[in-house]
Design a protein around this motif. Structure first.
Motif, PDB file in Angstrom:
ATOM      1  N   UNK A  10       0.817  -1.224   0.000  1.00 32.87           N
ATOM      2  CA  UNK A  10       0.000   0.000   0.000  1.00 32.87           C
ATOM      3  C   UNK A  10       0.850   1.273   0.000  1.00 32.87           C
ATOM      4  N   UNK A  11       1.895   1.272  -0.851  1.00 33.28           N
ATOM      5  CA  UNK A  11       2.797   2.421  -0.958  1.00 33.28           C
ATOM      6  C   UNK A  11       2.830   2.952  -2.379  1.00 33.28           C
ATOM      7  N   UNK A  12       3.144   4.242  -2.496  1.00 36.28           N
ATOM      8  CA  UNK A  12       3.337   4.850  -3.812  1.00 36.28           C
ATOM      9  C   UNK A  12       4.439   5.889  -3.712  1.00 36.28           C
ATOM     10  N   UNK A  13       5.173   6.057  -4.824  1.00 34.32           N
ATOM     11  CA  UNK A  13       6.224   7.066  -4.917  1.00 34.32           C
ATOM     12  C   UNK A  13       5.749   8.159  -5.861  1.00 34.32           C
ATOM     13  N   UNK A  14       6.053   9.418  -5.504  1.00 34.22           N
ATOM     14  CA  UNK A  14       5.707  10.544  -6.361  1.00 34.22           C
ATOM     15  C   UNK A  14       6.985  11.239  -6.815  1.00 34.22           C
ATOM     16  N   UNK A  26       2.448  15.193   4.786  1.00 32.70           N
ATOM     17  CA  UNK A  26       1.608  15.905   3.819  1.00 32.70           C
ATOM     18  C   UNK A  26       0.680  14.902   3.155  1.00 32.70           C
ATOM     19  N   UNK A  27      -0.489  15.376   2.744  1.00 27.21           N
ATOM     20  CA  UNK A  27      -1.435  14.520   2.031  1.00 27.21           C
ATOM     21  C   UNK A  27      -1.563  15.004   0.589  1.00 27.21           C
ATOM     22  N   UNK A  28      -1.461  14.059  -0.338  1.00 25.57           N
ATOM     23  CA  UNK A  28      -1.659  14.352  -1.755  1.00 25.57           C
ATOM     24  C   UNK A  28      -2.867  13.577  -2.247  1.00 25.57           C
ATOM     25  N   UNK A  29      -3.621  14.188  -3.143  1.00 22.86           N
ATOM     26  CA  UNK A  29      -4.756  13.539  -3.796  1.00 22.86           C
ATOM     27  C   UNK A  29      -4.286  13.061  -5.158  1.00 22.86           C
ATOM     28  N   UNK A  30      -4.608  11.822  -5.480  1.00 22.80           N
ATOM     29  CA  UNK A  30      -4.236  11.235  -6.767  1.00 22.80           C
ATOM     30  C   UNK A  30      -5.468  11.235  -7.661  1.00 22.80           C
ATOM     31  N   UNK A  31      -5.294  11.734  -8.900  1.00 22.86           N
ATOM     32  CA  UNK A  31      -6.394  11.758  -9.860  1.00 22.86           C
ATOM     33  C   UNK A  31      -5.928  11.186 -11.195  1.00 22.86           C
ATOM     34  N   UNK A  32      -6.912  10.714 -11.943  1.00 25.34           N
ATOM     35  CA  UNK A  32      -6.661  10.239 -13.312  1.00 25.34           C
ATOM     36  C   UNK A  32      -7.764  10.863 -14.164  1.00 25.34           C
ATOM     37  N   UNK A  33      -7.376  11.820 -14.990  1.00 27.25           N
ATOM     38  CA  UNK A  33      -8.390  12.597 -15.699  1.00 27.25           C
ATOM     39  C   UNK A  33      -9.157  13.412 -14.666  1.00 27.25           C
ATOM     40  N   UNK A  36     -11.201  10.858  -9.059  1.00 27.40           N
ATOM     41  CA  UNK A  36     -10.402  10.672  -7.846  1.00 27.40           C
ATOM     42  C   UNK A  36      -9.955   9.220  -7.770  1.00 27.40           C
ATOM     43  N   UNK A  37      -8.658   8.998  -7.499  1.00 29.59           N
ATOM     44  CA  UNK A  37      -8.104   7.638  -7.419  1.00 29.59           C
ATOM     45  C   UNK A  37      -7.889   7.245  -5.955  1.00 29.59           C
ATOM     46  N   UNK A  38      -7.108   8.059  -5.217  1.00 28.09           N
ATOM     47  CA  UNK A  38      -6.814   7.770  -3.816  1.00 28.09           C
ATOM     48  C   UNK A  38      -6.080   8.957  -3.212  1.00 28.09           C
ATOM     49  N   UNK A  39      -5.766   8.851  -1.937  1.00 31.41           N
ATOM     50  CA  UNK A  39      -4.886   9.811  -1.264  1.00 31.41           C
ATOM     51  C   UNK A  39      -3.573   9.113  -0.964  1.00 31.41           C
ATOM     52  N   UNK A  40      -2.502   9.900  -0.852  1.00 30.76           N
ATOM     53  CA  UNK A  40      -1.204   9.404  -0.414  1.00 30.76           C
ATOM     54  C   UNK A  40      -0.761  10.258   0.760  1.00 30.76           C
ATOM     55  N   UNK A  41      -0.498   9.608   1.916  1.00 33.25           N
ATOM     56  CA  UNK A  41       0.036  10.298   3.090  1.00 33.25           C
ATOM     57  C   UNK A  41       1.546  10.065   3.100  1.00 33.25           C
ATOM     58  N   UNK A  42       2.328  11.133   2.979  1.00 33.09           N
ATOM     59  CA  UNK A  42       3.769  11.031   2.810  1.00 33.09           C
ATOM     60  C   UNK A  42       4.448  10.536   4.092  1.00 33.09           C
ATOM     61  N   UNK A  43       5.285   9.508   3.919  1.00 32.36           N
ATOM     62  CA  UNK A  43       6.033   8.914   5.030  1.00 32.36           C
ATOM     63  C   UNK A  43       7.514   9.276   4.992  1.00 32.36           C
ATOM     64  N   UNK A  44       8.093   9.311   3.779  1.00 31.04           N
ATOM     65  CA  UNK A  44       9.534   9.493   3.619  1.00 31.04           C
ATOM     66  C   UNK A  44       9.796  10.436   2.453  1.00 31.04           C
ATOM     67  N   UNK A  45      10.668  11.410   2.665  1.00 28.95           N
ATOM     68  CA  UNK A  45      10.926  12.424   1.646  1.00 28.95           C
ATOM     69  C   UNK A  45      12.414  12.476   1.323  1.00 28.95           C
ATOM     70  N   UNK A  46      12.745  12.394   0.035  1.00 35.03           N
ATOM     71  CA  UNK A  46      14.089  12.626  -0.490  1.00 35.03           C
ATOM     72  C   UNK A  46      14.051  13.969  -1.221  1.00 35.03           C
ATOM     73  N   UNK A  47      15.196  14.492  -1.637  1.00 35.89           N
ATOM     74  CA  UNK A  47      15.173  15.787  -2.341  1.00 35.89           C
ATOM     75  C   UNK A  47      14.289  15.799  -3.594  1.00 35.89           C
ATOM     76  N   UNK A  48      14.288  14.713  -4.367  1.00 38.98           N
ATOM     77  CA  UNK A  48      13.581  14.715  -5.652  1.00 38.98           C
ATOM     78  C   UNK A  48      12.401  13.761  -5.740  1.00 38.98           C
ATOM     79  N   UNK A  49      12.067  13.055  -4.652  1.00 38.74           N
ATOM     80  CA  UNK A  49      10.930  12.134  -4.665  1.00 38.74           C
ATOM     81  C   UNK A  49      10.433  11.941  -3.240  1.00 38.74           C
ATOM     82  N   UNK A  50       9.247  11.358  -3.130  1.00 40.04           N
ATOM     83  CA  UNK A  50       8.668  11.077  -1.820  1.00 40.04           C
ATOM     84  C   UNK A  50       7.859   9.788  -1.916  1.00 40.04           C
TER      85      UNK A  50
END
Length: 71
Positions: A10-14, A26-33, A36-50
């Motif tokens: 149940x993980x996703x990378x942005x 932080x909470x992000x909303x995922x959409x396709x067109x 609404x697809x799902x929400x992602x609650x950020x657990x780990x952050x790198x400089x260029x991805x999370x």
């Protein structure tokens, strides 16, 4: 955008991270067109991805889906 999805855990990378102001919990909303697809609650952050945990999953997220902080 969503770059990777791990449905089993149940993980996703942005494609944005700390350099763009992303912070843990932080909470992000995922959409396709216009759907609404799902929400992602950020657990780990790198400089260029999370990475975050999937929440409120309506449709399985896929790489390429859009992410936003507001709908």
């Amino acid at each position: 955008r969503v770059t990777k999805v791990d449905l089993k855990n149940r993980l996703a990378e942005i494609s944005i991270g700390a350099a763009s102001g992303v912070r843990q919990d932080m909470k992000f909303h995922v959409t396709r067109g216009d759907r609404f697809v799902c929400d992602i609650m950020i657990l780990d952050v790198d400089p260029e991805k999370a990475v975050g945990i999937l929440d409120l999953v309506q449709v399985e997220p896929q790489a390429g889906d859009n992410v936003t902080t507001n709908l």
